[in-house]
Scaffold this active site. Structure first.
Site, PDB file in Angstrom:
ATOM      1  N   GLY A  11       0.593  -1.078  -0.006  1.00 20.26           N
ATOM      2  CA  GLY A  11      -0.002   0.042   0.016  1.00 20.26           C
ATOM      3  C   GLY A  11       0.939   1.074  -0.115  1.00 20.26           C
ATOM      4  O   GLY A  11       1.745   1.320   0.594  1.00 20.26           O
ATOM      5  N   ARG A  72       1.258  -5.114  -6.054  1.00 18.91           N
ATOM      6  CA  ARG A  72       1.188  -6.374  -5.193  1.00 18.91           C
ATOM      7  C   ARG A  72       1.630  -7.315  -6.245  1.00 18.91           C
ATOM      8  O   ARG A  72       1.123  -7.613  -7.387  1.00 18.91           O
ATOM      9  CB  ARG A  72      -0.126  -6.709  -4.506  1.00 18.91           C
ATOM     10  N   ASP A 103       4.714  -4.572   6.164  1.00 18.43           N
ATOM     11  CA  ASP A 103       5.042  -6.199   6.573  1.00 18.43           C
ATOM     12  C   ASP A 103       5.434  -7.142   5.531  1.00 18.43           C
ATOM     13  O   ASP A 103       6.487  -7.868   5.562  1.00 18.43           O
ATOM     14  CB  ASP A 103       3.856  -6.702   7.366  1.00 18.43           C
ATOM     15  N   THR A 126       3.614   2.899   5.883  1.00 14.09           N
ATOM     16  CA  THR A 126       2.267   2.714   5.823  1.00 14.09           C
ATOM     17  C   THR A 126       1.460   3.712   6.855  1.00 14.09           C
ATOM     18  O   THR A 126       2.325   4.000   7.693  1.00 14.09           O
ATOM     19  CB  THR A 126       2.310   1.255   6.386  1.00 14.09           C
ATOM     20  N   ASP A 128      -0.571   2.993   8.548  1.00 14.92           N
ATOM     21  CA  ASP A 128      -1.228   2.126   9.772  1.00 14.92           C
ATOM     22  C   ASP A 128      -0.419   2.327  10.965  1.00 14.92           C
ATOM     23  O   ASP A 128      -1.180   2.012  12.181  1.00 14.92           O
ATOM     24  CB  ASP A 128      -1.490   0.854   9.448  1.00 14.92           C
ATOM     25  N   ASP A 130       1.840   0.167  12.014  1.00 16.56           N
ATOM     26  CA  ASP A 130       1.743  -0.993  12.622  1.00 16.56           C
ATOM     27  C   ASP A 130       2.990  -1.826  12.498  1.00 16.56           C
ATOM     28  O   ASP A 130       2.773  -3.121  12.430  1.00 16.56           O
ATOM     29  CB  ASP A 130       0.501  -1.995  11.953  1.00 16.56           C
ATOM     30  N   ARG A 172      -7.349  -2.116  10.384  1.00 14.95           N
ATOM     31  CA  ARG A 172      -8.071  -3.445  10.690  1.00 14.95           C
ATOM     32  C   ARG A 172      -7.619  -4.163  11.868  1.00 14.95           C
ATOM     33  O   ARG A 172      -8.298  -4.768  12.665  1.00 14.95           O
ATOM     34  CB  ARG A 172      -7.737  -4.205   9.221  1.00 14.95           C
TER      35      ARG A 172
HETATM   36  P1  ATP Z   1       0.650  -2.740   3.285  1.00 15.14           P
HETATM   37  O1  ATP Z   1       0.240  -3.778   4.228  1.00 15.14           O
HETATM   38  O2  ATP Z   1       0.988  -1.429   4.119  1.00 15.14           O
HETATM   39  O3  ATP Z   1      -0.153  -2.427   2.125  1.00 15.14           O
HETATM   40  P2  ATP Z   1       2.769  -4.640   2.734  1.00 15.14           P
HETATM   41  O4  ATP Z   1       4.244  -4.228   2.246  1.00 15.14           O
HETATM   42  O5  ATP Z   1       2.475  -5.240   3.852  1.00 15.14           O
HETATM   43  O6  ATP Z   1       2.080  -3.120   2.573  1.00 15.14           O
HETATM   44  P3  ATP Z   1       1.533  -6.650   0.922  1.00 15.14           P
HETATM   45  O7  ATP Z   1       0.760  -6.508  -0.107  1.00 15.14           O
HETATM   46  O8  ATP Z   1       1.494  -7.798   2.266  1.00 15.14           O
HETATM   47  O9  ATP Z   1       2.065  -5.419   1.352  1.00 15.14           O
HETATM   48  O10 ATP Z   1       3.160  -7.129   0.409  1.00 15.14           O
HETATM   49  C1  ATP Z   1       3.503  -6.458  -0.801  1.00 15.14           C
HETATM   50  C2  ATP Z   1       4.312  -7.457  -1.670  1.00 15.14           C
HETATM   51  O11 ATP Z   1       5.471  -7.970  -0.934  1.00 15.14           O
HETATM   52  C3  ATP Z   1       3.256  -8.594  -2.118  1.00 15.14           C
HETATM   53  O12 ATP Z   1       2.533  -8.214  -3.117  1.00 15.14           O
HETATM   54  C4  ATP Z   1       4.365  -9.755  -2.626  1.00 15.14           C
HETATM   55  O13 ATP Z   1       4.862  -9.559  -3.941  1.00 15.14           O
HETATM   56  C5  ATP Z   1       5.543  -9.578  -1.606  1.00 15.14           C
HETATM   57  N1  ATP Z   1       5.260 -10.583  -0.524  1.00 15.14           N
HETATM   58  C6  ATP Z   1       4.611 -10.531   0.568  1.00 15.14           C
HETATM   59  N2  ATP Z   1       4.664 -11.698   1.234  1.00 15.14           N
HETATM   60  C7  ATP Z   1       5.567 -12.314   0.757  1.00 15.14           C
HETATM   61  C8  ATP Z   1       6.203 -13.659   1.012  1.00 15.14           C
HETATM   62  N3  ATP Z   1       5.801 -14.422   2.088  1.00 15.14           N
HETATM   63  N4  ATP Z   1       7.240 -14.072  -0.135  1.00 15.14           N
HETATM   64  C9  ATP Z   1       7.546 -13.264  -1.025  1.00 15.14           C
HETATM   65  N5  ATP Z   1       6.822 -12.167  -1.281  1.00 15.14           N
HETATM   66  C10 ATP Z   1       5.992 -11.696  -0.480  1.00 15.14           C
END
Ligand code: ATP
Length: 324
Positions: A11, A72, A103, A126, A128, A130, A172
Site C-alpha cells: 500500500g 502487489r 510487513d 504505511t 497504519d 503497525d 484493521r
Molecule cells: P501494506 O500492508 O501496508 O499495504 P505490505 O508491504 O505489507 O504493505 P503486502 O501486499 O502484504 O503489502 O506485500 C507486498 C508484496 O510483498 C506482495 O505483493 C508480494 O509481492 C511481496 N510479499 C509479501 N509476502 C511475501 C512472501 N511471503 N514471500 C514473497 N513475497 C512476499
C-alpha cells in the site's frame, strides 16, 4: 556496493516520495549509482528500472503517492519469480536494495536475501503505524492530520443538525489512527481493535452526551473495532436502542492514504533514506530503519515483521476525561 535499487511496495503512503528522493540524493552524495525500480516486486521481475540522479527527484518531496508506483506481486511469492528478479537486478548491476513498504514487502525482502544473499534495508512506509521497531511509520502523521481535518468538517454539519456520526477510519488490526485522530478531533467515543469497551458503555456514553447538552456526537471507529459491528451495524444498533439520535455514517476510505505529506513525514523520510543508504555502505543488511525517542534506529527485519505495536492506552483515559 556500487548501485542501489530503490522501490516502493504494498500500500502506498504519503512520504514515500520524500524517502525515494532521500535515497537517490544520498546515493548521489556518496557517489554511487541509484536505480529506481517501478511497481515494486512486479517491476523487479520485469526489469522495469530507471537510472536516477539527484535531479530525477526534483519537486517530489511534497507529493503524495509514489512516483515509482506500487504493486502487489504474486509472482514474487514463487521461487521462479524471485530468480527472475535476481537475474534482472544482476543484469542491471544493482547490488543492494532499499525497500519502502510494510510487513509483506519486508517478508518478501527477507526471503529474497536468504535465497540470494542480496543486501537489503527496509524503510517502513504505511499509514497504519503497525510496524514494530519504530514509533512512527512514514505516512502515519499525514494520515492523522487528514483524518482530523475531515472530522472537523463532519463536526460542522453534525452540530448544525444535532446529529450523531459514526466515522470509520483505517485500521484493521491496530487502532493508532482511530485513537489519535479521535482524541485530536475531540470524538465522544473511539472504538478500536485492541479493546472492547462494550456496546452498553457506548449507549451510556451517548446518553450522557445528549443529557449534558452536546449538540453533536462523533464516534470514531477503526475498521477492525472489537465490538464486531461495522459502522452501518452500529448505526442500526443505536437507532434501535437509543432512538433519541439522528444517526449518520461516514466511511473515510482511501482519501486517508493520499495528500501532500506533513512536514513531520518529510523530515522523517529524509532521515530514514540517508540512514538506509549509509547502512548498506557499512555492509549492513536485513535491517529496518526506524525512529525511537527521536533517534534513528535499526531493527532486524525479522523482528519488525513479527513484533506487535502497542496502542497507548493512556490515551483512552485522556479521551474519556475529555468527553466529560
Ligand atoms: P501494506 O500492508 O501496508 O499495504 P505490505 O508491504 O505489507 O504493505 P503486502 O501486499 O502484504 O503489502 O506485500 C507486498 C508484496 O510483498 C506482495 O505483493 C508480494 O509481492 C511481496 N510479499 C509479501 N509476502 C511475501 C512472501 N511471503 N514471500 C514473497 N513475497 C512476499
Amino acid at each position: 556496493i556500487k548501485k542501489i535499487g530503490v522501490f516502493t511496495s504494498g500500500g502506498d503512503s504519503p512520504g514515500m516520495n520524500a524517502a525515494i528522493r532521500s535515497v537517490v540524493r544520498t546515493c548521489a552524495y556518496m557517489k554511487i549509482e541509484c536505480m529506481g525500480i517501478y511497481r515494486g516486486y512486479e517491476g523487479m521481475i520485469e526489469g522495469d528500472f530507471k537510472a536516477m540522479d539527484a535531479r530525477s527527484v526534483n519537486n517530489i518531496i511534497n507529493k503524495g503517492g509514489t512516483i515509482l508506483k506500487s504493486a502487489r506481486s504474486l509472482a514474487f511469492r514463487t521461487k521462479e519469480g524471485r530468480q527472475q528478479a535476481y537475474d534482472k537486478l544482476t543484469e542491471a548491476g544493482i547490488d543492494a536494495l532499499v525497500v519502502i513498504g510494510g510487513d509483506g514487502s519486508f517478508t518478501g525482502a527477507l526471503i529474497f536475501n536468504q535465497e540470494f544473499n542480496f543486501p537489503i534495508i527496509g524503510i517502513p512506509g504505511t499509514i497504519d503505524n503497525d510496524i514494530f521497531g519504530t514509533t512512527y511509520t512514514l505516512g502515519y502523521d499525514t494520515a492523522l492530520n487528514t483524518v482530523v481535518e475531515v472530522i472537523d468538517k463532519i463536526r460542522d454539519t453534525a452540530s448544525s443538525h444535532n446529529r450523531l456520526f459514526f466515522v470509520e477510519v483505517m485500521g484493521r488490526d491496530v487502532g493508532h489512527i482511530a485513537l489519535n485522530a479521535g482524541v485530536g478531533a475531540g470524538a465522544e467515543e473511539i472504538l478500536i481493535p485492541e479493546e472492547n469497551l462494550g456496546l452498553e458503555r457506548l449507549l451510556e456514553s451517548l446518553k450522557r452526551s445528549k443529557a449534558s447538552g452536546k449538540s453533536s456526537s462523533i464516534v470514531v471507529v477503526a475498521e477492525g473495532d472489537k465490538t464486531g459491528k461495522n459502522v452501518f451495524e452500529l448505526k442500526e444498533y443505536v437507532e434501535t436502542h437509543l432512538p433519541i439520535y439522528d444517526v449518520r455514517v461516514s466511511v473515510l476510505g482511501h482519501m486517508q492514504r493520499g495528500g501532500s505529506p506533513s512536514c513531520f513525514d518529510r523530515v522523517l523520510a529524509s532521515r530514514m533514506g540517508v540512514r538506509a543508504v549509509e547502512a548498506l555502505l557499512e555492509g549492513k543488511t536485513n535491517l529496518m530503519v526506524g525512529i525511537q525517542d527521536n533517534k534513528i534506529t535499526m531493527t532486524p527485519i525479522s523482528k519488525a515483521i513479527k513484533g506487535h505495536t502497542k496502542i497507548d492506552l493512556e490515551l483512552m483515559r485522556v479521551s474519556e476525561i475529555m468527553t466529560t
